[in-house]
Design an enzyme around this catalytic site. Sequence first.
Site: not given
Length: 343
Positions: A149-151, A153, A264
């Site tokens: 997961l993105d930082r 998220t 996104r």
Amino acid sequence: MSGPDSEAGAGWKELRADEGSAGKRLDQWLATALAPEFSRSRIQALIREGAVTLDGRVVSEPKRKVSMDETYRIILPEPETPEPQGEDIPLEILYEDDALIVINKPAGLVVHPGPGNWTGTLVNALIHHCGESLSGIGGVRRPGIVHRLDRDTSGVMVVAKSDHAHRLLAAAFADHGRDGDLERAYVALVWGAPHRASGTIDVPLGRSSSDRTLRSVVPAGRSDARHAVTHFTVLERYGPGNPGEQIASLVECRLETGRTHQIRVHMAHIGHPLLGDPDYGRAFRTKVNRLPPELAQKVATFPRQALHARLLAFRHPETGRLMHFEAPIPDDMRELLDGFASL
């Protein structure tokens, strides 16, 4: 490689290009000469930061071709630790056995070490928590990581603790669940509201031409184009007006593919970028002026994209049992949703 007359001083090193080095890219040549202490990406960053000079002049282009007998000086910072160390970072564990661990990742936690984030990552936390059971899985810097997961998220993640689990889970994520039971659902707070209650976004993604760390919708025929499909359902609409006219909405997104920044970019592509998204939602920042002052302040200071991995389901790689995990919307997003619900 460097010539035989390379030399070093305190905090710097001079390298002279020999005949075999001529024509090579500067970053490639330096990375080879300085391996293993400095990776190619680290060398590229140092070049762009002005740490490399030729005859006293700064060289800032990593792609520059090296010529024979050129002598470069590079200012060398302390080499960064090549292998992550365990750190006592709290984890919210949803499930754990000998094969895998499922966590609810908080926003702000980087998944694996990289430039600028060699410590304080999920990998550091896992090494501390799991100890030697993670060794050798997925490479030294990404033990057990089969998806990420993105930082900024939050939400459910699974990490492998055995080689067998790692291979099967990695295959399931690579296949995006087409031949199995993998299921991923996210909730996103977006600007505006789609006219339709549900829909599918099926457009390829590739690297952004303006920033290689970002993604954008690209033509299908481009060499880096990757098939990307997101299915969305509108859960809530906020603000007065007919469908499609509201100020914001809560959307569930289910992934058919798993590309970098997919939700996104896809939501921004259809005109509904995520609130708080610093990369793909900049054009919508002025919409905050349409909100009541208290809510406008909350939105303006929200420090991340409003995206949460709510659900993850998969077949257990050892037992074959279907596993299903959910994580509630975190407090920071819940506070925003409560504010929009009062419109």
